[in-house]
Design a protein around this motif. Structure first.
Motif, PDB file in Angstrom:
ATOM      1  N   PHE A   1     139.429  60.892  79.444  1.00 10.33           N
ATOM      2  CA  PHE A   1     139.298  61.265  78.025  1.00 10.33           C
ATOM      3  C   PHE A   1     140.635  61.772  77.477  1.00 10.33           C
TER       4      PHE A   1
ATOM      5  N   THR B   1     136.247  67.251  76.585  1.00  9.18           N
ATOM      6  CA  THR B   1     134.902  67.246  75.995  1.00  9.18           C
ATOM      7  C   THR B   1     134.571  68.610  75.407  1.00  9.18           C
ATOM      8  N   MET B   2     134.910  69.657  76.123  1.00  6.37           N
ATOM      9  CA  MET B   2     134.597  70.987  75.602  1.00  6.37           C
ATOM     10  C   MET B   2     135.492  71.338  74.413  1.00  6.37           C
TER      11      MET B   2
ATOM     12  N   ARG C   1     134.058  69.306  71.423  1.00  4.94           N
ATOM     13  CA  ARG C   1     132.626  69.026  71.493  1.00  4.94           C
ATOM     14  C   ARG C   1     132.012  68.856  70.107  1.00  4.94           C
TER      15      ARG C   1
ATOM     16  N   LEU D   1     133.007  65.365  68.919  1.00  6.43           N
ATOM     17  CA  LEU D   1     132.305  64.337  69.700  1.00  6.43           C
ATOM     18  C   LEU D   1     130.819  64.306  69.324  1.00  6.43           C
ATOM     19  N   ARG D   2     130.264  65.481  69.043  1.00  4.51           N
ATOM     20  CA  ARG D   2     128.864  65.552  68.626  1.00  4.51           C
ATOM     21  C   ARG D   2     128.672  64.774  67.325  1.00  4.51           C
TER      22      ARG D   2
ATOM     23  N   VAL E   1     128.778  61.100  68.128  1.00  2.00           N
ATOM     24  CA  VAL E   1     127.588  60.598  68.831  1.00  2.00           C
ATOM     25  C   VAL E   1     126.349  60.625  67.928  1.00  2.00           C
ATOM     26  N   THR E   2     126.151  61.709  67.213  1.00  2.00           N
ATOM     27  CA  THR E   2     124.887  61.853  66.472  1.00  2.00           C
ATOM     28  C   THR E   2     124.940  61.238  65.077  1.00  2.00           C
TER      29      THR E   2
END
Lengths: 349, 469
Positions: free
Chosen positions: A32, A173-174, A177, A180-181, A184-185
């Motif tokens: 990543f 990722t953290m 986040r 990325l959320r 994704v959503t």
């Protein structure tokens, strides 16, 4: 109870699973970080910090977060201050950092002073909501250097924030986040698209003349839609308070005067915060600094209430709102500086 | 210190490391201190209530064991139960009964003026009070010998993984484990890893996301059938993911320390009758109510009518246990009535045609029970009787609502992992069926949980629903 052979077998299996899992996570995180871009906010934060540290300081430096970043126009302020010419023109620069808290201001000033760049006056405009939610994971994950990390712990930052922050530092990722959320959503790929754009640097404001009035003057905010951070009681965390004090003391040691600027808020926020005692708490907090520290001054005792049409959301002013507020701030500052010319050497009016 | 916070993970990690370095005697002392630190992090003043509960039941249990007089034993147990229920009553129900009395007097035209009293509800009080009472009653019934160690007993009452929201443990299960040397096996550690990851996923991904959808429906002013159904289904998944997620984290934390806590959930949404539902939902509370309330009331030993009465009374009080509000009482009464009606039909159906099982009848029963459960959640979640009325009327309105589709889709997406995992475990009748998967799918499952938590987890830490009970 389990027999010793089955126990040792399951311990071996567990170790194998944990090992593979750890390896997979490390590998994914390396992939990543290598393949995906750093966020625009991080790039902007680092770029702006580098700029501030490597360039001569202005006479008046604005420091705060996204609310003051978009809510105070340095050129409008400069224009107002220089409308009454003194012996030399005053320079103003907005060095607010979006998505940060007062912790950042302290360390940026420290880095800047170490590089030999000292402003005469700081307009300090942190949002009061971030005093109880200072985004420590961004501080640890995207900004702090080892010495600053150690100092933040000395100033009382909890161990759990450190653990979370370090995890954000290590894990892509953290760190991203939230972005990325969104990807994704909601399929929001803006983060990946914009991250390669050049970062916005101080002094690059494009607003030179009065911006257009708001498009929808009748827009109103609903109390039920207030973000949770704005509904929190005003209760600064001890370590944030320690950092603010360290910031003020560092400024005092270097002969820098601080004007604490409460940013305007919409009516619905004002009503909510007045009722919950937040406004009174914030006022007392401001006054305590003005009483305790000689280099702290309060131009406005509380946040001004602006019409809803002056805001993009319940936090941030529109260009039109910012234009108006910068004018008001410039007038108040001009008046104050004319009565106290020693604050800006060489600019007696 | 909420389970779904970094502070808890750091705390648990520290306790685990220290615990594994110490001998048993010191392990329990460490856990007791850790439990008080954990509870004190909410409000240290309420530690005094735990201490009152602990000391009173500990010394009364010894007094009960010492005395030979049955009358005296009864007095001790009654005093202990009254004292603990009295504390619970004052802190949890005083304001509720005070207001209800004022409302009732107002309706009768009598004006009752009294000072408004606002008492903060100590977190977990309903759970540890029931645990302390069960210990006292078990000693009274001679089912359990009083503990000889105050430290161990104090730890039994305050053991941090299950202190604030259960499972409500019995002394024969938890206290026995605390008094014996413990061994943390590889299997326990693996189960702990599974429970912790799955519990966090259920809480921060499923429950906290669906909470936003359910809240949007339950805070609306007008309701249509689609909205009510979607909102109630979202809440059904939310409360299950929230509470079972909490329980899994509690059980996982305890397993790290070599302690097995009781199951609290056993695939409740696959139940085909109210009786089955209550043997699968909040098992530690339903068995507590069965053993310490329903059976002492007479259970099913005094004829059908009295059995129905006992079921309804038990469930009414079970409803009230959940919170000081009339909708919880109504919810309890509703489930009591459902249990009684089911019992009536079951005995009638059995006596006439014997027991028949088929896939179709199973599906019909599952559908009916799901409808009963869902309407129960509507009663549970509603903020007033007026809202219950409005939402019930809304069920018969077919106007389209924008909230419906978004809520329904989100519920399906976020509820699916919950149902899938439950289904896998239900089919194999093993809650740890996934732990036994081959290596590759298991690691992929764990990776999905980790990245689900990191990316989809709601970052603004939300309190667990059952912490307020």
């Amino acid at each position: 109870m389990f027999s010793s052979s089955s126990t040792s077998l399951s311990k071996k299996r567990l170790l194998l699973i944990v090992g593979i899992l750890t390896g997979a996570v490390v590998l994914l995180e390396i992939l990543f970080s290598s393949l995906l871009p750093e966020g625009l906010m991080t790039q902007s934060l680092r770029g702006k910090c580098d700029y501030i540290v490597s360039h001569p300081a202005p006479d008046i430096q604005v420091m705060g977060d996204s609310v003051s970043q978009g809510g105070i126009f340095a050129n409008r302020l400069e224009e107002t201050l220089n409308a009454h010419p003194g012996s030399r023109p005053v320079t103003v620069r907005n060095d607010s950092l979006g998505g940060t808290s007062p912790l950042f201001a302290y360390y940026v000033l420290k880095r800047q002073l170490r590089a030999g760049h000292k402003p005469d006056v700081i307009l300090f405009a942190p949002n009061m909501a971030v005093t109880s939610n200072p985004i420590p994971e961004r501080f640890w994950g995207r900004f702090a250097r080892p010495g600053e990390m150690a100092e933040s712990l000395r100033l009382g930052m909890p161990l759990s924030d450190m653990v979370f922050g370090l995890a954000c530092r290590l894990s892509y990722t953290m760190r991203y986040r939230e972005e990325l959320r969104g990807a994704v959503t909601a399929g929001n790929l803006e983060f990946f698209k914009t991250a390669r754009l050049p970062v916005e640097l101080p002094g690059s404001e494009s607003v030179e003349s009065q911006p257009a009035p708001p498009e929808n003057p009748n827009e109103t905010f609903d109390a039920r839609e207030l973000p949770w951070m704005l509904k929190q009681p005003f209760r600064p965390l001890p370590y944030v308070d320690n950092h603010i004090r360290a910031f003020i003391e560092l400024a005092a040691e270097n002969g820098i005067h601080i004007f604490w600027i409460p940013m305007p808020i919409p009516q619905v926020v004002s009503d909510f915060q007045r009722e919950s005692g937040t406004v009174a708490g914030f006022e007392r907090y401001l006054q305590s600094f003005a009483t305790e520290y000689e280099n702290v001054r309060i131009l406005f005792p509380e946040s001004a209430v602006y019409p809803d049409s002056h805001f993009k959301d319940t936090w941030h002013l529109t260009d039109f709102g910012a234009w108006n507020f910068s004018g008001t701030l410039g007038e108040a500052l001009t008046m104050y500086l004319s009565e106290n010319p020693e604050l800006l050497p060489g600019t007696a009016r | 210190m909420l389970f779904n916070s970094i502070a808890y993970l750091v705390f648990l990690g520290l306790v685990w490391v220290l615990h594994s370095l110490l001998p048993l005697k010191w392990q329990n002392r460490l856990l007791l201190i850790a439990s008080y630190v954990f509870y004190g992090s909410w409000d240290w003043r309420f530690l005094s209530l735990i201490w009152i509960s602990t000391l009173s039941t500990y010394y009364l249990s010894h007094a009960i064991a010492r005395t030979g007089s049955q009358k005296q034993r009864k007095r001790y147990v009654a005093f202990g139960a009254m004292l603990n229920l009295g504390i619970l009553g004052v802190f949890k129900y005083f304001g509720f009964f005070h207001e209800s009395l004022q409302d009732l007097a107002g309706a009768l035209g009598i004006s009752l003026h009294g000072p408004a009293i606002h008492i903060i509800l100590p977190v977990g009080i309903s759970f540890y009070t029931f645990q302390a009472i069960s210990y006292l009653i078990d000693v009274y019934r001679k089912d359990y010998q009083p503990s000889q160690s105050l430290t161990n007993y104090a730890l039994f009452i305050s053991f941090f993984p299950q202190l604030v929201a259960g499972p409500i443990e019995r002394p024969s299960h938890l206290l026995d484990q605390l008094e014996k040397p413990r061994r943390v096996t590889g299997e326990m550690l693996h189960e702990a890893l599974y429970l912790l990851l799955w519990g966090f996923f259920k809480k921060v991904v499923v429950a906290d996301t669906l909470a936003l959808r359910a809240d949007a429906v339950f805070s609306a002013d007008e309701f249509t059938s689609g909205m009510v159904i979607a909102g109630t289904v979202a809440f059904a998944f939310q409360i299950y993911a929230d509470f079972s997620g909490y329980t899994d984290i509690a059980r996982g934390s305890a397993r790290l320390l070599g302690i097995r806590l009781n199951k609290n959930f056993l695939f409740p949404y696959f139940s085909k009758s109210p009786q089955e539902f209550w043997s699968r939902w909040h098992i530690s509370l339903s068995t507590w109510l069965r053993d310490y309330l329903y059976i002492p009331l007479g259970g099913n030993r005094r004829g059908e009518l009295k059995t129905y009465r006992n079921l309804i009374v038990t469930m009414l009080l079970g409803g009230l246990w959940h919170g000081a509000a009339w909708n919880f009482v109504l919810w309890g009464g509703y489930h009591g009535a459902a249990l009684a009606i089911h019992r009536f039909f079951k005995s009638t159906y059995k006596s006439r045609s014997g027991t028949q099982h088929s896939v179709v009848s199973g599906l019909i029963k599952l559908t009916l029970m799901t409808a009963v459960t869902l309407y129960g959640w509507l009663l549970f979640r509603a903020s007033s009787f007026q809202q219950i009325q409005d939402m019930t009327s809304g069920l018969f309105s077919s106007e389209p609502a924008a909230l419906f589709l978004a809520t329904f889709l989100k519920t399906c997406v976020y509820g699916a992992p919950l149902i899938l995992v439950d289904f896998v475990c239900y089919r194999s009748n093993d809650e740890f069926a996934i732990v036994k998967w081959p290596l590759v799918p298991l690691v992929l499952f764990y990776l999905a949980l980790i990245y689900g938590i990191l990316i989809l987890g709601v970052t603004n830490v939300q309190q667990f629903i059952y912490f307020t009970f």
